[in-house]
Design a protein around this motif. Structure first.
Motif, mmCIF file in Angstrom:
data_model
loop_
_atom_site.group_PDB
_atom_site.id
_atom_site.type_symbol
_atom_site.label_atom_id
_atom_site.label_comp_id
_atom_site.label_asym_id
_atom_site.label_seq_id
_atom_site.Cartn_x
_atom_site.Cartn_y
_atom_site.Cartn_z
ATOM 1 N N ASP A 45 0.845 -1.202 0.000
ATOM 2 C CA ASP A 45 0.000 0.000 0.000
ATOM 3 C C ASP A 45 0.877 1.248 0.000
ATOM 4 O OD1 ASP A 45 -0.108 1.363 2.969
ATOM 5 O OD2 ASP A 45 0.382 -0.768 3.043
ATOM 6 N N ILE A 46 0.338 2.348 -0.439
ATOM 7 C CA ILE A 46 1.123 3.557 -0.704
ATOM 8 C C ILE A 46 1.778 4.114 0.554
ATOM 9 C CG2 ILE A 46 -0.828 5.178 -0.522
ATOM 10 C CD1 ILE A 46 2.126 5.356 -3.043
ATOM 11 N N GLU A 47 1.132 4.049 1.697
ATOM 12 C CA GLU A 47 1.756 4.593 2.905
ATOM 13 C C GLU A 47 2.978 3.768 3.294
ATOM 14 O OE1 GLU A 47 1.932 7.402 6.268
ATOM 15 O OE2 GLU A 47 1.412 7.405 4.148
ATOM 16 N N THR A 48 2.894 2.440 3.133
ATOM 17 C CA THR A 48 4.064 1.588 3.405
ATOM 18 C C THR A 48 5.185 1.916 2.429
ATOM 19 O OG1 THR A 48 2.652 -0.183 4.254
ATOM 20 C CG2 THR A 48 4.869 -0.804 3.549
ATOM 21 N N LEU A 49 4.846 2.143 1.154
ATOM 22 C CA LEU A 49 5.869 2.494 0.165
ATOM 23 C C LEU A 49 6.526 3.828 0.514
ATOM 24 C CD1 LEU A 49 4.148 1.457 -3.194
ATOM 25 C CD2 LEU A 49 5.818 0.182 -1.847
ATOM 26 N N ASN A 50 5.731 4.782 0.993
ATOM 27 C CA ASN A 50 6.306 6.062 1.425
ATOM 28 C C ASN A 50 7.337 5.847 2.536
ATOM 29 O OD1 ASN A 50 4.704 7.627 -0.308
ATOM 30 N ND2 ASN A 50 3.066 7.853 1.188
ATOM 31 N N ARG A 51 7.002 5.003 3.488
ATOM 32 C CA ARG A 51 7.897 4.746 4.623
ATOM 33 C C ARG A 51 9.157 4.015 4.171
ATOM 34 N NH1 ARG A 51 6.047 8.229 8.514
ATOM 35 N NH2 ARG A 51 3.811 8.378 8.198
ATOM 36 N N LYS A 52 8.994 3.053 3.250
ATOM 37 C CA LYS A 52 10.153 2.314 2.724
ATOM 38 C C LYS A 52 11.083 3.241 1.943
ATOM 39 C CE LYS A 52 9.351 -2.049 3.933
ATOM 40 N NZ LYS A 52 10.318 -2.795 4.774
ATOM 41 N N ALA A 53 10.498 4.214 1.239
ATOM 42 C CA ALA A 53 11.309 5.155 0.465
ATOM 43 C C ALA A 53 12.170 6.021 1.380
ATOM 44 C CB ALA A 53 10.420 6.022 -0.418
ATOM 45 N N LEU A 54 11.697 6.286 2.587
ATOM 46 C CA LEU A 54 12.502 7.041 3.550
ATOM 47 C C LEU A 54 13.818 6.328 3.826
ATOM 48 C CD1 LEU A 54 9.746 8.029 6.181
ATOM 49 C CD2 LEU A 54 10.803 9.536 4.497
#
Length: 284
Positions: A45-54
């Motif tokens: 999901d997009i919020e998990t992807l945002n966190r992984k990108a950090l």
């Protein structure tokens, strides 16, 4: 950098949604020349992807434009793969209609605090100080129906199915942004690529991803057939419509209009204190 059978492995992380599946169909089914790279899908999901990108986890990732300032040290924006709401976008829905001015006093379910939908909601309300609860995007409509929250901020295909669930739209944030900016699309998601891959690799992968999107748009029927398995029970007609909303000419290339929208979206957020820094926006 992982190498498999002599090929550089490029992990492409994206949401398990029909529009993303449509974009990457040609790569996954070897419909285009992948220039010796081995592409591997990672779905989240997009919020998990945002966190992984950090953390700089994946070579290529879909992220929220809201998250870009926090990952700009590691990633550049690819010039293709954008999700833009062109006079439509994330919506705040509820069981019964009420005046939008009452939203500041309502409890709102949101799909994550790094999503562009959340930043657009902050800009709309003009404050960070409102009552919200983070709920997985695909459970927000249920939470609203069950009365766990007063309203829900919906993204993805919920924008086409909320009425089937008996809910009403309080505010369409994409429409609000379009009217406020004199006709600019609301920047929601983009694809980013890790800078440590080097300029040459970044440019090659950018071109491959652009070709994949163009292939799907030119071979729409077969690409929609593939994307349907990610459409979460939407009819083919609704799935096709949803894909058309978020995979179009702005997805092939941001163009001046799309770039201007991103710059304004992040500039306003920075000036109002909703993001801490305003990065240089580099497109590959």
């Amino acid at each position: 950098m992982e190498v498999k059978e002599g090929k550089m492995v490029i992990r492409v992380a994206h949401s398990p949604d029909s529009d993303d599946a449509f974009m990457f169909y040609a790569i996954n089914h070897k419909k285009i020349d992948t220039k010796g790279y081995e592409f591997v899908d990672v779905l989240s999901d997009i919020e998990t992807l945002n966190r992984k990108a950090l953390e700089g986890e994946y070579e290529v990732s879909a992220i929220s434009i809201h998250a870009f300032p926090y990952v700009a040290d590691k990633y550049a924006l690819l010039s293709s793969g954008a999700s833009m709401g062109d006079n439509y976008g994330p919506m705040i829905v509820a069981k019964e209609s009420f005046d939008p001015s009452e939203l500041k006093n309502k409890k709102i379910a949101v799909p994550g605090t790094l999503t562009s939908a959340f930043l657009a909601l902050e800009l709309y309300l003009g404050t960070k100080d409102f009552d919200y609860e983070v709920i997985p995007f695909d459970q927000i409509i249920k939470a609203v129906k069950e009365g766990k929250v007063d309203a829900g901020l919906i993204i993805h295909e919920g924008q086409l199915t909320y009425q089937d669930e008996g809910l009403v739209c309080i505010v369409d944030l994409g429409k609000w942004w379009y009217e406020k900016t004199g006709g600019l699309p609301l920047p929601l998601g983009g694809n980013v690529i890790r800078k440590d891959l080097g300029e040459e690799v970044m440019k090659e992968i950018s071109e491959i991803l652009r070709e994949s999107i163009k292939y799907s748009l030119e071979h729409r029927e077969e690409a929609v057939d593939y994307a349907l398995k990610y459409a979460r029970d939407m009819s083919r007609e609704k799935a096709d419509r949803f894909i058309g909303m978020y995979v179009n000419e702005l997805t092939v290339d941001y163009g001046e209009r799309g770039k201007k929208a991103i710059e304004l979206f992040l500039k306003e957020a920075y000036e109002k204190g909703f993001i801490d820094e305003l990065p240089e926006i580099k497109f590959v």
